[in-house]
Design a protein around this motif. Structure first.
Motif: not given
Length: 234
Positions: A48-75
């Motif tokens: 969101x920060x980068x898009x706010x600066x004018x970039x088209x940003x793509x964030x791929x899910x590179x863990x898809x073969x192991x666990x799709x859409x992995x989102x871990x807590x930062x703890x």
């Protein structure tokens, strides 16, 4: 800004890439390559920060073969789970997937003015390795832990690259960072910046165990100045 999900197709399947489009509706592309915590709250806020600066940003899910859409807590629990997952991650296949994602991003109708790479941690290593294979407009690599072990690739890199490290990183010893500094010395298209008082993942403002606010601010300012020079928003 607008957000949507694109699909990246490779030989053995498909995976998601979330895309953020700036208010202007177009701009240079930036492939934002995930850290081990996945495409979660931190990566999304960076996007969101980068898009706010004018970039088209793509964030791929590179863990898809192991666990799709992995989102871990930062703890600690999230860190342990993420380390376990990345231990099963095939790095070279990840580079292939990142290259495929870059191709999709570069081909989006909103992308104008080239495309670059920006990665954190695992993503910093993937961005560096991909830069040796492709010709992105610019690359920013934050604390890529495999860079110092693959310095033979540096001769293949023609794109401008900016490396960021923490001087007190327990995962990347300072003498290994010095190897990257020596390899980059005398190459005008390569920069190495070390926040000497910071550890690993110091930019991650979602992870109190890692975040170093002063180092994060200083490095992000350097990164944005670098992108403004080599991948400018017009």
């Amino acid at each position: 800004m607008r957000e949507r999900r694109e699909t990246v197709t490779v030989a053995d399947g498909r995976f998601d890439m979330d895309v953020w489009v700036p208010e202007a509706g177009r701009g240079p592309g930036l492939l934002l390559i995930q850290e081990i915590f996945g495409v979660g709250s931190y990566i999304r806020k960076v996007a969101e920060d980068l898009a706010g600066r004018g970039y088209v940003v793509g964030a791929p899910d590179l863990f898809w073969r192991l666990q799709r859409n992995w989102e871990a807590e930062h703890d600690q629990e999230g860190l342990a789970g993420s380390l376990q997952l990345v231990g099963r991650f095939d790095f070279q296949t990840g580079v292939d997937d990142a290259e495929a994602a870059l191709g999709v991003l570069s081909g989006l109708p909103e992308v104008a003015g080239g495309a670059g790479l920006l990665g954190f941690c695992l993503g910093g290593s993937l961005a560096y390795t991909l830069a040796a294979r492709t010709r992105p407009a610019a690359v920013v690599s934050f604390y890529g832990s495999s860079v110092h072990d693959t310095l033979h690739l540096i001769d293949r890199i023609e794109a401008p690259v900016q490396f960021h490290y923490g001087g007190k990183d327990p995962y990347i010893p300072r003498d290994k960072v010095a190897e990257v500094e020596r390899a980059a010395a005398g190459r005008d298209h390569l920069e190495v910046h070390v926040q000497e008082d910071a550890g690993h993942a110091f930019h991650n403002f979602e992870a109190p165990m890692f975040h170093h606010p002063e180092a994060a601010e200083a490095s992000w300012r350097l990164a944005m100045d670098f992108l403004a020079r080599h991948l400018p928003v017009r």
